[in-house]
Design an enzyme around this catalytic site. Structure first.
Site, PDB file in Angstrom:
ATOM      1  N   SER A 236       0.823  -1.115  -0.044  1.00  0.00           N
ATOM      2  CA  SER A 236       0.107   0.115  -0.090  1.00  0.00           C
ATOM      3  C   SER A 236       0.690   1.208  -0.044  1.00  0.00           C
ATOM      4  O   SER A 236       2.072   0.945   0.006  1.00  0.00           O
ATOM      5  CB  SER A 236      -0.865   0.098   1.385  1.00  0.00           C
ATOM      6  OG  SER A 236      -0.047   0.245   2.264  1.00  0.00           O
ATOM      7  N   LYS A 237       0.411   2.573   0.096  1.00  0.00           N
ATOM      8  CA  LYS A 237       1.046   3.685  -0.098  1.00  0.00           C
ATOM      9  C   LYS A 237       1.853   3.891   1.115  1.00  0.00           C
ATOM     10  O   LYS A 237       2.993   4.418   1.064  1.00  0.00           O
ATOM     11  CB  LYS A 237       0.238   4.965  -0.206  1.00  0.00           C
ATOM     12  CG  LYS A 237      -0.344   5.266  -1.500  1.00  0.00           C
ATOM     13  CD  LYS A 237      -1.165   6.413  -1.803  1.00  0.00           C
ATOM     14  CE  LYS A 237      -1.538   6.681  -3.271  1.00  0.00           C
ATOM     15  NZ  LYS A 237      -2.093   8.121  -3.434  1.00  0.00           N
ATOM     16  N   ARG A 238       1.611   3.363   2.413  1.00  0.00           N
ATOM     17  CA  ARG A 238       2.425   3.389   3.536  1.00  0.00           C
ATOM     18  C   ARG A 238       3.686   2.724   3.612  1.00  0.00           C
ATOM     19  O   ARG A 238       4.610   3.040   4.294  1.00  0.00           O
ATOM     20  CB  ARG A 238       1.589   2.872   4.873  1.00  0.00           C
ATOM     21  CG  ARG A 238       1.272   1.493   4.765  1.00  0.00           C
ATOM     22  CD  ARG A 238       0.408   0.826   6.016  1.00  0.00           C
ATOM     23  NE  ARG A 238      -0.043  -0.480   6.216  1.00  0.00           N
ATOM     24  CZ  ARG A 238       1.004  -1.112   6.796  1.00  0.00           C
ATOM     25  NH1 ARG A 238       2.045  -0.767   7.207  1.00  0.00           N
ATOM     26  NH2 ARG A 238       0.558  -2.455   6.533  1.00  0.00           N
ATOM     27  N   HIS A 239       3.823   1.880   2.565  1.00  0.00           N
ATOM     28  CA  HIS A 239       5.085   1.273   2.075  1.00  0.00           C
ATOM     29  C   HIS A 239       5.986   2.092   1.288  1.00  0.00           C
ATOM     30  O   HIS A 239       7.198   1.756   0.742  1.00  0.00           O
ATOM     31  CB  HIS A 239       4.998  -0.178   1.482  1.00  0.00           C
ATOM     32  CG  HIS A 239       4.157  -1.083   2.433  1.00  0.00           C
ATOM     33  ND1 HIS A 239       2.905  -1.449   2.224  1.00  0.00           N
ATOM     34  CD2 HIS A 239       4.593  -1.625   3.692  1.00  0.00           C
ATOM     35  CE1 HIS A 239       2.620  -2.328   3.389  1.00  0.00           C
ATOM     36  NE2 HIS A 239       3.665  -2.446   4.201  1.00  0.00           N
ATOM     37  N   GLY A 240       5.437   3.114   0.740  1.00  0.00           N
ATOM     38  CA  GLY A 240       6.125   4.019  -0.030  1.00  0.00           C
ATOM     39  C   GLY A 240       5.748   3.813  -1.574  1.00  0.00           C
ATOM     40  O   GLY A 240       6.343   4.487  -2.334  1.00  0.00           O
TER      41      GLY A 240
END
Length: 465
Positions: A236-240
């Site tokens: 997801s976006k939280r992984h960059g």
């Protein structure tokens, strides 16, 4: 002939997981000299947006994943689905159900209370209802013990048939459900291989039931592992991770992203870097790893740096122009721009960095980094800059060794450290204290630009008195 497809839902932008699925389908089709089809599963009218269609198309084109047919849109194919639904109904393989949402919800609650898995109980199966308002069409699931299919990656997969109820294939509003639309599309488009994420494995039995009801052999299935974040959770976006077009904006080359996506769960020996042509030649499903791949931003950046360093300068220029829109590139020769790129390509990890590094080649007057200017453009260096201006015609810009000898002699005769002279010239020419080598810079800029910038640096020194 091999025919694959990529069927995104236009409910968001194209992200890495979807792009990898598209890539594997595209590579498999190209490797086998087959066809790659693009279609949009846009029957979710509330969430499907035209801007997402445009975004996905732009992302695929930027990556170079051109399709041979399409794009098709499920929303434009409703009559086709209705025709196949009518065929199943007339052959007694599907029936209309008048159970309302409220009734179905009540049945579900009762089954849960009894500790049973919720499923439709076949209330309307033998009512012989015809089409009508509020009636959905359900398929008659045959009374068999299990559904078996051979996955190209995982081998035989078996599902107990008792877990599947008479599911809806056409809603009461006349639109198809996901499973029905997918099967009809794959039949009518001649899809031979369905390569998709392993989160679709549980969908396959229902789709096989529809194929069997229509008397059509299912395509070959290959379910590839999901892409996970570094912590093992779904990417997801939280992984960059960004959308494909965000990677474009961040200065990644399409072939670098293609290289990275291909290596997420697929490999060919120890080879790390692949051109698109090599991927087409070497790609096969047997080399797909069944373990989930993990996204690594640093690895992606390293691959991008590799391809910037090892790409043809004309290729880099075409992609770099996107980041140089504010400059009038037409006033420069292609030779000048390509030479400028050559001096910074080994120092750039992204095209954004390259655009920043190359800026001093594209302006009439450079902007000084004031700390660097005040540190190196000082009064004691002024006579040396004047000397360099006077000697410009004699400075050997075609011979790096003699060029270095000139500056060493200048240092020895003046008693000023070579480093301080070089930094002063560097700031004068680029505005910064960090840049490619002076030899490279002066050779690209040419004596006329060098002279103009050195004279401006002299004016700056004079103004600081």
């Amino acid at each position: 002939m091999v025919v694959t497809r990529f069927p995104p839902s236009p409910t968001g932008h194209l992200h890495l997981g979807g792009a990898r699925t598209a890539l594997f389908n595209w590579l498999f089709a190209r490797h086998n000299k087959g066809k790659f089809i693009l279609r949009f599963e846009d029957t979710d009218r509330e969430r499907s947006k035209p801007e997402y269609v445009d975004s996905i198309i732009s992302a695929l084109k930027w990556l170079g994943l051109e399709w041979d047919e399409g794009p098709y849109f499920q929303s434009e194919r409703i009559e086709i689905y209705q025709k196949y639904a009518k065929k199943l109904f007339e052959e007694g393989k599907a029936y209309y159900c008048e159970c309302s949402k409220e009734v179905l919800e009540k049945k579900k609650e009762e089954m849960l209370k009894r500790g049973l898995k919720p499923r439709y109980d076949g209330t309307c199966r033998d009512k012989n209802l015809g089409p009508g308002e509020g009636r959905a069409l359900r398929i008659k699931v045959p009374e068999i013990e299990e559904i078996i299919f051979e996955d190209l990656l995982r081998g035989k997969i078996v599902f107990p048939a008792e877990e599947i109820d008479d599911f809806i294939i056409m809603r009461s509003d006349g639109t198809p459900t996901y499973h029905f639309a997918v099967v009809i599309d794959d039949i009518t488009m001649g899809i031979t291989h369905v390569i998709r994420g392993d989160d679709h494995i549980s969908n396959t039995p229902k789709q096989i039931i529809i194929y069997n009801a229509l008397g059509v052999n299912p395509p070959e299935f290959a379910h590839i592992p999901m892409v996970l974040g570094s912590d093992g959770a779904r990417l997801s976006k939280r992984h960059g991770a960004k959308s494909v077009l965000e990677y474009k904006e961040a200065g990644f080359l399409p072939k670098a992203l293609i290289n990275y996506l291909a290596r997420l769960g697929w490999g060919y020996g120890d080879q790390e870097y692949f051109t698109v042509e090599e991927l087409i030649e070497k790609f096969d499903l047997q080399s797909v790893n069944l373990s989930p791949a993990r996204f690594d931003q640093d690895k992606l950046l390293a691959i991008n740096a590799y391809w910037i360093k090892n790409s043809d300068n004309k290729y880099l220029l075409e992609h770099l122009k996107y980041f140089l829109k504010s400059y009038d590139l037409d006033k420069f020769s292609e030779e000048y721009l390509l030479s400028a790129i050559e001096t910074v390509k080994t120092r750039s990890k992204t095209l954004v960095e390259m655009a920043e590094m190359i800026e001093f080649y594209l302006v009439e007057e450079v902007s000084y980094d004031l700390d660097g200017a005040k540190k190196f453009l000082v009064s004691e260096i002024k006579p040396l800059l004047q000397k360099i201006v006077e000697d410009l015609e004699e400075i050997p810009l075609e011979n790096e060794k003699k060029f270095e000898e000139y500056f060493r002699e200048l240092s020895e005769k003046s008693g000023i450290k070579l480093k301080n002279i070089a930094q002063a010239v560097r700031v004068a020419l680029t505005g910064k204290a960090v840049s490619p080598s002076l030899f490279e810079i002066m050779k690209v800029l040419g004596k006329e630009r060098v002279e103009k910038r050195l004279k401006r640096a002299l004016d700056f020194i004079e103004s600081q008195r």
